[in-house]
Design an enzyme around this catalytic site. Sequence first.
Site, PDB file in Angstrom:
ATOM      1  N   GLU A  39       0.847  -1.215   0.000  1.00 30.55           N
ATOM      2  CA  GLU A  39       0.000   0.000   0.000  1.00 30.55           C
ATOM      3  C   GLU A  39       0.878   1.259   0.000  1.00 30.55           C
ATOM      4  OE1 GLU A  39      -3.080  -0.202  -0.510  1.00 30.55           O
ATOM      5  OE2 GLU A  39      -3.446  -2.309  -0.012  1.00 30.55           O
TER       6      GLU A  39
HETATM    7  C1  LIG Z   1       3.245  -9.471   0.583  1.00 31.52           C
HETATM    8  C2  LIG Z   1       2.957  -8.451  -0.459  1.00 31.52           C
HETATM    9  C3  LIG Z   1       1.645  -8.236  -0.875  1.00 31.52           C
HETATM   10  C4  LIG Z   1       1.363  -7.322  -1.889  1.00 31.52           C
HETATM   11  N1  LIG Z   1       0.090  -7.201  -2.361  1.00 31.52           N
HETATM   12  C5  LIG Z   1      -0.145  -6.446  -3.474  1.00 31.52           C
HETATM   13  C6  LIG Z   1      -1.434  -6.455  -4.113  1.00 31.52           C
HETATM   14  O1  LIG Z   1      -2.381  -7.097  -3.654  1.00 31.52           O
HETATM   15  N2  LIG Z   1      -1.595  -5.730  -5.250  1.00 31.52           N
HETATM   16  C7  LIG Z   1      -0.583  -5.000  -5.788  1.00 31.52           C
HETATM   17  O2  LIG Z   1      -0.807  -4.370  -6.812  1.00 31.52           O
HETATM   18  N3  LIG Z   1       0.655  -4.967  -5.223  1.00 31.52           N
HETATM   19  C8  LIG Z   1       0.891  -5.686  -4.090  1.00 31.52           C
HETATM   20  N4  LIG Z   1       2.141  -5.688  -3.504  1.00 31.52           N
HETATM   21  C9  LIG Z   1       3.192  -4.892  -4.104  1.00 31.52           C
HETATM   22  C10 LIG Z   1       3.577  -3.674  -3.263  1.00 31.52           C
HETATM   23  O3  LIG Z   1       2.565  -2.710  -3.302  1.00 31.52           O
HETATM   24  C11 LIG Z   1       4.926  -3.176  -3.798  1.00 31.52           C
HETATM   25  O4  LIG Z   1       5.911  -4.133  -3.421  1.00 31.52           O
HETATM   26  C12 LIG Z   1       5.289  -1.804  -3.279  1.00 31.52           C
HETATM   27  O5  LIG Z   1       4.433  -0.820  -3.830  1.00 31.52           O
HETATM   28  C13 LIG Z   1       6.743  -1.433  -3.620  1.00 31.52           C
HETATM   29  O6  LIG Z   1       7.038  -1.666  -4.962  1.00 31.52           O
HETATM   30  P1  LIG Z   1       8.346  -2.505  -5.356  1.00 31.52           P
HETATM   31  O7  LIG Z   1       8.319  -3.781  -4.615  1.00 31.52           O
HETATM   32  O8  LIG Z   1       8.450  -2.533  -6.831  1.00 31.52           O
HETATM   33  O9  LIG Z   1       9.546  -1.656  -4.754  1.00 31.52           O
HETATM   34  P2  LIG Z   1      10.237  -0.355  -5.428  1.00 31.52           P
HETATM   35  O10 LIG Z   1       9.195   0.589  -5.932  1.00 31.52           O
HETATM   36  O11 LIG Z   1      11.268  -0.844  -6.384  1.00 31.52           O
HETATM   37  O12 LIG Z   1      10.926   0.272  -4.168  1.00 31.52           O
HETATM   38  C14 LIG Z   1      12.160  -0.206  -3.629  1.00 31.52           C
HETATM   39  C15 LIG Z   1      12.699   0.822  -2.623  1.00 31.52           C
HETATM   40  O13 LIG Z   1      12.945   2.072  -3.294  1.00 31.52           O
HETATM   41  C16 LIG Z   1      12.220   3.112  -2.668  1.00 31.52           C
HETATM   42  N5  LIG Z   1      11.707   4.041  -3.682  1.00 31.52           N
HETATM   43  C17 LIG Z   1      11.098   3.743  -4.852  1.00 31.52           C
HETATM   44  N6  LIG Z   1      10.733   4.853  -5.495  1.00 31.52           N
HETATM   45  C18 LIG Z   1      11.103   5.885  -4.704  1.00 31.52           C
HETATM   46  C19 LIG Z   1      11.011   7.307  -4.816  1.00 31.52           C
HETATM   47  N7  LIG Z   1      10.425   7.891  -5.863  1.00 31.52           N
HETATM   48  N8  LIG Z   1      11.514   8.062  -3.822  1.00 31.52           N
HETATM   49  C20 LIG Z   1      12.096   7.493  -2.733  1.00 31.52           C
HETATM   50  N9  LIG Z   1      12.221   6.156  -2.578  1.00 31.52           N
HETATM   51  C21 LIG Z   1      11.732   5.372  -3.549  1.00 31.52           C
HETATM   52  C22 LIG Z   1      11.066   2.443  -1.936  1.00 31.52           C
HETATM   53  O14 LIG Z   1      10.599   3.223  -0.860  1.00 31.52           O
HETATM   54  C23 LIG Z   1      11.720   1.135  -1.502  1.00 31.52           C
HETATM   55  O15 LIG Z   1      12.402   1.326  -0.303  1.00 31.52           O
HETATM   56  C24 LIG Z   1       2.429  -6.571  -2.465  1.00 31.52           C
HETATM   57  C25 LIG Z   1       3.739  -6.740  -2.001  1.00 31.52           C
HETATM   58  C26 LIG Z   1       4.008  -7.686  -1.025  1.00 31.52           C
HETATM   59  C27 LIG Z   1       5.433  -7.890  -0.598  1.00 31.52           C
END
Ligand SMILES: Cc1cc2nc3c(=O)[nH]c(=O)nc-3n(C[C@H](O)[C@H](O)[C@H](O)COP(=O)(O)OP(=O)(O)OC[C@H]3O[C@@H](n4cnc5c(N)ncnc54)[C@H](O)[C@@H]3O)c2cc1C
Length: 465
Positions: free
Chosen positions: A310
């Site tokens: 989220e």
């Molecule tokens: C158990 C689980 C359940 C989930 N359920 C759902 C679901 O039901 N539906 C769905 O759509 N998604 C779901 N997700 C996905 C989740 O919403 C994403 O993992 C999350 O939004 C982060 O995206 P990412 O993993 O690509 O990390 P990234 O976006 O790659 O982020 C990696 C790191 O970089 C930082 N970062 C990235 N961009 C920026 C920025 N602009 N400025 C500063 N820092 C930044 C982040 O804060 C983080 O620390 C789920 C994830 C998990 C692990």
Amino acid sequence: MGAAHLIEVFADKKYHDVYLPKMFAGEWQGTMALTEPGAGSSLSDVVSTAEKQDDGTYKLVGQKIFISCGDSDVVDNVVHLMLARVKGAPAGTKGISMFIVPRERITEDGTLEHNDVTSIGVYHKMGYKGAPIAHLSFGENNDCQGWLVGEENKGLSYMFQMMNEARISVGLHATSISSAAYYASLKYANERLQGRNIAEKNPELPQTPIINHADVKRMLLFQKTFIDGALCLELQCSYFADMERVTEGDEKEKYNLMLELLTPVAKSYPAEMSNFSTSTAIQIFGGYGFTKDFIAEQYYRETRIHTIHEGTTAIHGLDLLGRKVMMKNGKAVMLLMQEVMQDIAKAKQHENTKAHATTLEKKLGQLQELSMHLMTVAQKEGVEVYLSDATLYLELFGTIVLGWLWLKMTNTCNENESIDKTFAESKFLCCNYFFEYELPKTEGLFTRLKSTNRVTVGIDSKLID
Ligand SMILES: Cc1cc2nc3c(=O)[nH]c(=O)nc-3n(C[C@H](O)[C@H](O)[C@H](O)COP(=O)(O)OP(=O)(O)OC[C@H]3O[C@@H](n4cnc5c(N)ncnc54)[C@H](O)[C@@H]3O)c2cc1C
């Protein structure tokens, strides 16, 4: 429930009968299908595509990752609320639409048939193991049908409505898990005999329950003040949401703005603090806490997800400082400050909270001063510097909000004689703990946020290697 609610509010009525009864009955599962391999925090980079067909439906192609309850054999069907781009739509967030994409589509004779949605992987997670998190592929055989929700290109705004509710419930989940960990550690602290009062020199004396050691009391109070404060925060947001629904005009706007302002805090402050709180529960169990024989380690693992899904904490920090604080020329902050000042004025009338009220008033002044200072930074040094420590600003803001809520709780105790005396005493103790141990931590945050030393901006990323 969230996915069904979205269909109910935004999708054409003709879809209501098809999906809502089964989804609300729990026979069909709903999902939020947003995240893609190249689009996590940055949803504007979603690349799944949707192509309109002559019959008004769309053909979907793409991959979604980390989808909670994305597939299972517990239910007959899984209904994805999927974000995708209609061919030719503008780039960025303005070109994202939302579709209802069931795993099984309904044929004309009412039977279910495969809709070309396949699970291509399941994630093995450190906690949250009751929910299957799937990697999904849509339209591998060019036969995945979807139905548009609302209008094209408005998908993200619909999704955010659902996500705001989900965000408050993430904060509540983090608080609930912390609460379970607290009660487990409280029970253990009352039962475990270890050591004696530090002033006692006599080894012949029986050992004392560890709850009698000052440091164990501190660890329990840390958990309890966080949990009660965070629960109060979630309830305060729910109250604003209710009031927004039942009021009109300026009143409605007031509650809406305060809710918008507090939503990133209500999601992220409990999520972040829950990691420390559940970790503290483990610490009370000592070595046993590190083993799987006791439940504390499970709570620690379970709560870790809350700062990630989220929207990560960083994204909520950007939302708070980059958008919410400046919303309507700072009107939301001003309205919230007025609420806080009312409680400060009440708390000043009671001997047992007077000093804390003065401390909080000072912190509010510092926060206002800092916010003005950061606006100047934005003008002079640009948005990257302005937002570089937005996560710290969120932590600072959250801690001050909790200070307000502790005064609010003690005001209630001071103003109601019918409240149980021991309950009220416990609230005063927690409030005292919060103002003595937690609120002072904001000093370090103020110092950093006001510093002109740009540690993380404009440096060569290779230097961190
Ligand atoms: C158990 C689980 C359940 C989930 N359920 C759902 C679901 O039901 N539906 C769905 O759509 N998604 C779901 N997700 C996905 C989740 O919403 C994403 O993992 C999350 O939004 C982060 O995206 P990412 O993993 O690509 O990390 P990234 O976006 O790659 O982020 C990696 C790191 O970089 C930082 N970062 C990235 N961009 C920026 C920025 N602009 N400025 C500063 N820092 C930044 C982040 O804060 C983080 O620390 C789920 C994830 C998990 C692990």
